[in-house]
Design a protein around this motif. Structure first.
Motif, PDB file in Angstrom:
ATOM      1  N   GLN A  98       0.830  -1.201   0.000  1.00  0.00           N
ATOM      2  CA  GLN A  98       0.000   0.000   0.000  1.00  0.00           C
ATOM      3  C   GLN A  98       0.870   1.258   0.000  1.00  0.00           C
ATOM      4  OE1 GLN A  98      -2.478  -0.834   3.379  1.00  0.00           O
ATOM      5  NE2 GLN A  98      -4.045  -1.822   2.137  1.00  0.00           N
ATOM      6  N   ALA A  99       1.977   1.221   0.715  1.00  0.00           N
ATOM      7  CA  ALA A  99       2.888   2.365   0.735  1.00  0.00           C
ATOM      8  C   ALA A  99       3.551   2.570  -0.630  1.00  0.00           C
ATOM      9  CB  ALA A  99       3.954   2.175   1.808  1.00  0.00           C
ATOM     10  N   CYS A 100       3.681   1.498  -1.394  1.00  0.00           N
ATOM     11  CA  CYS A 100       4.289   1.587  -2.725  1.00  0.00           C
ATOM     12  C   CYS A 100       3.345   2.225  -3.738  1.00  0.00           C
ATOM     13  CB  CYS A 100       4.712   0.207  -3.211  1.00  0.00           C
ATOM     14  SG  CYS A 100       6.124  -0.468  -2.328  1.00  0.00           S
ATOM     15  N   GLY A 101       2.076   2.290  -3.421  1.00  0.00           N
ATOM     16  CA  GLY A 101       1.111   2.893  -4.321  1.00  0.00           C
ATOM     17  C   GLY A 101       0.607   1.904  -5.348  1.00  0.00           C
ATOM     18  N   PRO A 102      -0.365   2.325  -6.145  1.00  0.00           N
ATOM     19  CA  PRO A 102      -0.987   1.410  -7.106  1.00  0.00           C
ATOM     20  C   PRO A 102       0.009   0.950  -8.165  1.00  0.00           C
ATOM     21  CG  PRO A 102      -1.785   3.647  -7.427  1.00  0.00           C
ATOM     22  CD  PRO A 102      -0.921   3.666  -6.204  1.00  0.00           C
ATOM     23  N   ARG A 103      -0.005  -0.318  -8.434  1.00  0.00           N
ATOM     24  CA  ARG A 103       0.897  -0.900  -9.441  1.00  0.00           C
ATOM     25  C   ARG A 103       0.166  -1.915 -10.303  1.00  0.00           C
ATOM     26  NH1 ARG A 103       5.652   1.657 -10.491  1.00  0.00           N
ATOM     27  NH2 ARG A 103       6.406   2.472  -8.552  1.00  0.00           N
ATOM     28  N   GLY A 104      -1.141  -1.798 -10.417  1.00  0.00           N
ATOM     29  CA  GLY A 104      -1.901  -2.667 -11.309  1.00  0.00           C
ATOM     30  C   GLY A 104      -1.735  -4.141 -11.013  1.00  0.00           C
ATOM     31  N   ALA A 105      -1.324  -4.876 -12.035  1.00  0.00           N
ATOM     32  CA  ALA A 105      -1.256  -6.337 -11.950  1.00  0.00           C
ATOM     33  C   ALA A 105      -0.274  -6.802 -10.879  1.00  0.00           C
ATOM     34  CB  ALA A 105      -0.878  -6.922 -13.303  1.00  0.00           C
ATOM     35  N   LEU A 106       0.815  -6.090 -10.710  1.00  0.00           N
ATOM     36  CA  LEU A 106       1.809  -6.491  -9.709  1.00  0.00           C
ATOM     37  C   LEU A 106       1.215  -6.413  -8.309  1.00  0.00           C
ATOM     38  CD1 LEU A 106       4.736  -7.400  -9.351  1.00  0.00           C
ATOM     39  CD2 LEU A 106       5.397  -5.006  -9.218  1.00  0.00           C
ATOM     40  N   ALA A 107       0.520  -5.342  -8.003  1.00  0.00           N
ATOM     41  CA  ALA A 107      -0.127  -5.208  -6.698  1.00  0.00           C
ATOM     42  C   ALA A 107      -1.225  -6.248  -6.530  1.00  0.00           C
ATOM     43  CB  ALA A 107      -0.687  -3.805  -6.532  1.00  0.00           C
ATOM     44  N   ALA A 108      -1.945  -6.540  -7.596  1.00  0.00           N
ATOM     45  CA  ALA A 108      -3.000  -7.551  -7.522  1.00  0.00           C
ATOM     46  C   ALA A 108      -2.416  -8.930  -7.229  1.00  0.00           C
ATOM     47  CB  ALA A 108      -3.796  -7.570  -8.823  1.00  0.00           C
ATOM     48  N   ARG A 109      -1.289  -9.248  -7.836  1.00  0.00           N
ATOM     49  CA  ARG A 109      -0.632 -10.539  -7.565  1.00  0.00           C
ATOM     50  C   ARG A 109      -0.197 -10.628  -6.108  1.00  0.00           C
ATOM     51  NH1 ARG A 109       3.934 -10.535 -11.848  1.00  0.00           N
ATOM     52  NH2 ARG A 109       4.750 -12.219 -10.579  1.00  0.00           N
ATOM     53  N   LEU A 110       0.352  -9.545  -5.585  1.00  0.00           N
ATOM     54  CA  LEU A 110       0.776  -9.527  -4.190  1.00  0.00           C
ATOM     55  C   LEU A 110      -0.428  -9.691  -3.266  1.00  0.00           C
ATOM     56  CD1 LEU A 110       3.557  -7.564  -2.601  1.00  0.00           C
ATOM     57  CD2 LEU A 110       1.380  -7.582  -1.454  1.00  0.00           C
ATOM     58  N   THR A 111      -1.505  -8.985  -3.548  1.00  0.00           N
ATOM     59  CA  THR A 111      -2.709  -9.084  -2.728  1.00  0.00           C
ATOM     60  C   THR A 111      -3.255 -10.505  -2.750  1.00  0.00           C
ATOM     61  OG1 THR A 111      -3.233  -6.760  -3.088  1.00  0.00           O
ATOM     62  CG2 THR A 111      -5.050  -8.184  -2.405  1.00  0.00           C
ATOM     63  N   ALA A 112      -3.268 -11.131  -3.912  1.00  0.00           N
ATOM     64  CA  ALA A 112      -3.765 -12.510  -4.020  1.00  0.00           C
ATOM     65  C   ALA A 112      -2.920 -13.464  -3.186  1.00  0.00           C
ATOM     66  CB  ALA A 112      -3.784 -12.948  -5.479  1.00  0.00           C
ATOM     67  N   LYS A 113      -1.606 -13.300  -3.225  1.00  0.00           N
ATOM     68  CA  LYS A 113      -0.733 -14.166  -2.417  1.00  0.00           C
ATOM     69  C   LYS A 113      -0.959 -13.918  -0.932  1.00  0.00           C
ATOM     70  CE  LYS A 113       2.859 -15.243  -5.688  1.00  0.00           C
ATOM     71  NZ  LYS A 113       4.155 -15.830  -5.785  1.00  0.00           N
ATOM     72  N   ALA A 114      -1.101 -12.659  -0.553  1.00  0.00           N
ATOM     73  CA  ALA A 114      -1.339 -12.345   0.855  1.00  0.00           C
ATOM     74  C   ALA A 114      -2.660 -12.954   1.319  1.00  0.00           C
ATOM     75  CB  ALA A 114      -1.333 -10.832   1.073  1.00  0.00           C
ATOM     76  N   GLN A 115      -3.658 -12.937   0.464  1.00  0.00           N
ATOM     77  CA  GLN A 115      -4.940 -13.541   0.813  1.00  0.00           C
ATOM     78  C   GLN A 115      -4.810 -15.055   0.970  1.00  0.00           C
ATOM     79  OE1 GLN A 115      -7.327 -11.929  -2.369  1.00  0.00           O
ATOM     80  NE2 GLN A 115      -7.965 -10.167  -1.143  1.00  0.00           N
ATOM     81  N   ARG A 116      -3.964 -15.677   0.156  1.00  0.00           N
ATOM     82  CA  ARG A 116      -3.714 -17.120   0.309  1.00  0.00           C
ATOM     83  C   ARG A 116      -3.062 -17.410   1.657  1.00  0.00           C
ATOM     84  NH1 ARG A 116      -0.229 -19.059  -4.325  1.00  0.00           N
ATOM     85  NH2 ARG A 116      -0.111 -20.916  -3.030  1.00  0.00           N
ATOM     86  N   VAL A 117      -2.129 -16.542   2.074  1.00  0.00           N
ATOM     87  CA  VAL A 117      -1.504 -16.724   3.385  1.00  0.00           C
ATOM     88  C   VAL A 117      -2.562 -16.581   4.473  1.00  0.00           C
ATOM     89  CG1 VAL A 117       0.169 -15.803   5.040  1.00  0.00           C
ATOM     90  CG2 VAL A 117       0.784 -15.980   2.631  1.00  0.00           C
ATOM     91  N   GLU A 118      -3.414 -15.566   4.341  1.00  0.00           N
ATOM     92  CA  GLU A 118      -4.507 -15.363   5.314  1.00  0.00           C
ATOM     93  C   GLU A 118      -5.355 -16.636   5.408  1.00  0.00           C
ATOM     94  OE1 GLU A 118      -5.750 -12.763   7.237  1.00  0.00           O
ATOM     95  OE2 GLU A 118      -4.584 -11.042   6.568  1.00  0.00           O
ATOM     96  N   ALA A 119      -5.718 -17.204   4.277  1.00  0.00           N
ATOM     97  CA  ALA A 119      -6.555 -18.401   4.269  1.00  0.00           C
ATOM     98  C   ALA A 119      -5.832 -19.578   4.916  1.00  0.00           C
ATOM     99  CB  ALA A 119      -6.966 -18.744   2.841  1.00  0.00           C
TER     100      ALA A 119
END
Length: 159
Positions: free
Chosen positions: A119-140
């Protein structure tokens, strides 16, 4: 992997070089002055931004990630792409090949910290989406492990 991601995202040659070297000052005896002597001032400047100050080394993970996020808010944009690629790579390791001593609680703290950094890095489109998806997998995964622990606190059923 970090350098390849930076290159694929359109990073400059300076950013790609910094991506190759992003952990060298923290993880080896190499100094920032040596990075500058070998790769130039621009690369060294980015590596400096990507290197945690030595006094952060003993801090709890959540605190260190919060400090990284705060520091990135003032960082040049060139640094943010490299840091986001680094966090993506690290989350991949946390998910796919975690150290044996990395418990689910620490994995979850790392994922949440990586999201704060992203979030501090700011919007980065697909790269940020990939990171968010991985973080959600860790959460799960962490949630599943926590639920297992609640059902079987002594681990009697897991063996």
């Amino acid at each position: 992997e970090v350098a390849a991601t930076v290159a694929a995202e359109g990073g400059s040659p300076i950013q790609v070089a910094a991506a190759w070297l992003h952990d060298v000052v923290e993880d080896t005896p190499v100094t920032l002055a040596q990075v500058e002597a070998g790769f130039g001032g621009e690369v060294a400047r980015l590596v400096d931004w990507l290197t945690d100050p030595p006094d952060w080394a003993g801090l709890p993970l959540a605190e260190r990630k919060a400090l990284q996020a705060a520091r990135l808010a003032a960082a040049p944009d060139a640094v943010r792409l490299v840091k986001l690629a680094d966090q993506l790579s690290n989350l991949g390791c946390v998910l796919d090949d975690p150290p044996l001593d990395l418990d689910p609680t620490t994995r979850l703290a790392y994922a949440r910290g990586a999201l704060a950094v992203a979030q501090a890095c700011g919007p980065r489109g697909a790269l940020a989406a990939r990171l968010t998806a991985k973080a959600q997998r860790v959460e799960a995964l962490a949630g599943t492990a926590e639920a297992r622990t609640e059902r079987d606190p002594a681990g009697a059923l897991s063996g």
